[in-house]
Design a protein around this motif. Sequence first.
Motif, PDB file in Angstrom:
ATOM      1  N   SER A 164       0.786  -1.031  -0.180  1.00 12.99           N
ATOM      2  CA  SER A 164      -0.262  -0.192   0.287  1.00 12.99           C
ATOM      3  C   SER A 164       0.734   1.632   0.080  1.00 12.99           C
ATOM      4  O   SER A 164       0.610   2.516  -0.365  1.00 12.99           O
ATOM      5  CB  SER A 164      -1.186  -0.073   1.343  1.00 12.99           C
ATOM      6  N   GLU A 201      -2.885  -4.507   5.571  1.00 16.98           N
ATOM      7  CA  GLU A 201      -2.333  -4.472   4.242  1.00 16.98           C
ATOM      8  C   GLU A 201      -0.264  -4.555   4.820  1.00 16.98           C
ATOM      9  O   GLU A 201      -0.393  -4.421   6.184  1.00 16.98           O
ATOM     10  CB  GLU A 201      -2.231  -3.043   3.948  1.00 16.98           C
ATOM     11  N   LYS A 226      -5.841  -8.907   3.241  1.00 13.88           N
ATOM     12  CA  LYS A 226      -7.549  -8.672   2.767  1.00 13.88           C
ATOM     13  C   LYS A 226      -8.445  -8.997   3.938  1.00 13.88           C
ATOM     14  O   LYS A 226      -9.080  -8.272   3.382  1.00 13.88           O
ATOM     15  CB  LYS A 226      -7.450  -8.926   1.523  1.00 13.88           C
ATOM     16  N   THR A 227      -7.903 -10.542   3.488  1.00 14.21           N
ATOM     17  CA  THR A 227      -9.459 -11.323   4.409  1.00 14.21           C
ATOM     18  C   THR A 227      -9.199 -10.689   5.987  1.00 14.21           C
ATOM     19  O   THR A 227     -10.501 -10.840   6.469  1.00 14.21           O
ATOM     20  CB  THR A 227      -8.914 -12.705   4.934  1.00 14.21           C
ATOM     21  N   GLY A 255      -1.048 -11.526   0.481  1.00 14.08           N
ATOM     22  CA  GLY A 255      -1.831  -9.910  -0.074  1.00 14.08           C
ATOM     23  C   GLY A 255      -3.414 -10.306   0.202  1.00 14.08           C
ATOM     24  O   GLY A 255      -4.348  -9.945   1.442  1.00 14.08           O
ATOM     25  N   GLU A 256      -3.630 -12.217   0.069  1.00  9.02           N
ATOM     26  CA  GLU A 256      -4.908 -12.457   0.050  1.00  9.02           C
ATOM     27  C   GLU A 256      -5.707 -12.581   1.366  1.00  9.02           C
ATOM     28  O   GLU A 256      -6.427 -12.598   2.234  1.00  9.02           O
ATOM     29  CB  GLU A 256      -5.677 -13.847  -0.116  1.00  9.02           C
TER      30      GLU A 256
END
Lengths: 346, 346
Positions: free
Chosen positions: A27, A123, A118-119, A114-115
Amino acid sequence: MTSFAADATVAELGESGILRLIERFCSNQVGDDAALMGGMAADQEMVITTDMLIENVHFSDATTSAYDVGWRAAAANLSDLAAMGAVPWGLLIALGLPKETPISWLENMYQGFGECLKTYGTELVGGDTVRSPIRTLAVTAFGQVRQGAAWQRNTAQMGDAIVITGAHGLSKAGLMLLLEPEVYPMVPLSDAERELCYRAHQRPQPRLDIVQTIRELTDHQSIRITAMDSSDGLADALIQLCQKSRVKASIDWNNVPIPSVLEKVAGIKARHWWLYGGEDFELVLCMPVDLADQLCQVVPECQVIGSITGTIPPDSDRLQDDLLDDVRDDFYVSGLSRRDGFQHFS
Amino acid sequence: MTSFAADATVAELGESGILRLIERFCSNQVGDDAALMGGMAADQEMVITTDMLIENVHFSDATTSAYDVGWRAAAANLSDLAAMGAVPWGLLIALGLPKETPISWLENMYQGFGECLKTYGTELVGGDTVRSPIRTLAVTAFGQVRQGAAWQRNTAQMGDAIVITGAHGLSKAGLMLLLEPEVYPMVPLSDAERELCYRAHQRPQPRLDIVQTIRELTDHQSIRITAMDSSDGLADALIQLCQKSRVKASIDWNNVPIPSVLEKVAGIKARHWWLYGGEDFELVLCMPVDLADQLCQVVPECQVIGSITGTIPPDSDRLQDDLLDDVRDDFYVSGLSRRDGFQHFS
């Protein structure tokens, strides 16, 4: 982006190519010497943790895809934040890679990392990438918790219920199904059961949801909760909570929730894997009995497995001195030995 | 503590012995899943950075004692905080060690790390220790800076003076004296000169003092200062500052401060090492001319080496696209090539 062959390596990508790839997952695009995170509300404290993962010690191509290496690295660190009762704020990855690492491995690892972030609503904010003879990840996670509301390991008291937030032993079962398919399972499994074990090993779920649920149940008041995660095994967590809190525990051994799928995979070793398997990333919590009952009602996979039954006299110096290693573990939890446990370093 | 032979290894120490050793250097003794840091004042922001160091890539027994490995790891991360204009808040170490690592190496590494932190008024707050085939350190440093007062790389403007905070090339000189004593120095050195080079390499000093001095000179007002450290070399820092700020720079090449000891060690390569040597951990700063003059008066080793002379047109997409690697570096800084520079990953 220049296109590369399917088996292209990070050496072909070069330093700036690696940076550009990583920036897609990060990010913070400015590329300063450090990530600038902004401030915290006045009533918050910070918690911070780091974990190192080494190829062929903590993961291998045989059992863990690049995606899952990333997911597990993120999950393990988020689990440490959950164990403190904290909400994630951000993560960093320092990465050591051999030149011959496939670009696809790097990309898939960041995808999995990253997944997972995100879950859980957080970040990647920065990192470092260097050359190394073996693949090495060092992940740092930091989070926030309300002033005075952090969960620690040393606050359990006589009468507390001991709660686990889910199944244990399944991560070990998944690993053994992958490593020794000719030995396990002891009893045939359905596809769904097999998948359950694989997922427990490959995609552990840090229990940040439990933090949220308990905050809601307690109306965000600071209730004394003692916690750690079971990443090093359930037995280790129980012993550590007792050692740090200077209390004794009693487990209801006749009624512990050994998953049926674990019995199918492990046979007579089921209870052993349940206690010592490790890497289940559930929470082990000590709390007042009525709160424990409420939690188990709201989250069905939570279960009371025992209670805190006594204290260790303050004049006992056995905890403090160099005899620590010689203390019989059932000094804390009757019938439990740490000797067979998962050890990070041996 | 049980006593060990002088050549005892961490395998003999075991996991709990390693933890006890580390606890002596760590301010956070509770041993929770994460370190609890407390809160921040409402007007502060957090900055955070991580670095990975690999044996035989970033350090080796031939040139760097365990103490210096620890010192340098701490200094490099503190230098990143200084480059952001921040004050340190705490550090973590994740450590990968082969079983045969001498206990003395571990102890001396933490000693060096701890001494550096103490020198700069901060603390080790946590970490992780795991088994690895090669010695690996991943250090995370985090700090605080007043809201809106962080120094970044992308804010330099036409007319700014470019200031360096000290000598460059001496770390490289120290390294080469250690690695190739039969080749360097080109001209005999006094003991003091030799020691100066060794120390530049082995005990770099992060310039947190410059942060403090500039805060005082500007009366803690938010003055626009553009900064990075010169860990990857002075040339790299100059180019990055220009790239990120989309400006051009002019360096007063006829008047750059090449240290006389560098000329003695490196001969005709002196200027090259000054630009590309790396690991000097000074700051490279762009700031209004009058502030630069004040800084150089208060801190004699600071020197103006050039200025920002132009801007890169906003319609130039050469910076953004995949031609980045092909951009001639003198697009930014006349006469400067990054090609010979220090590259982390190649």
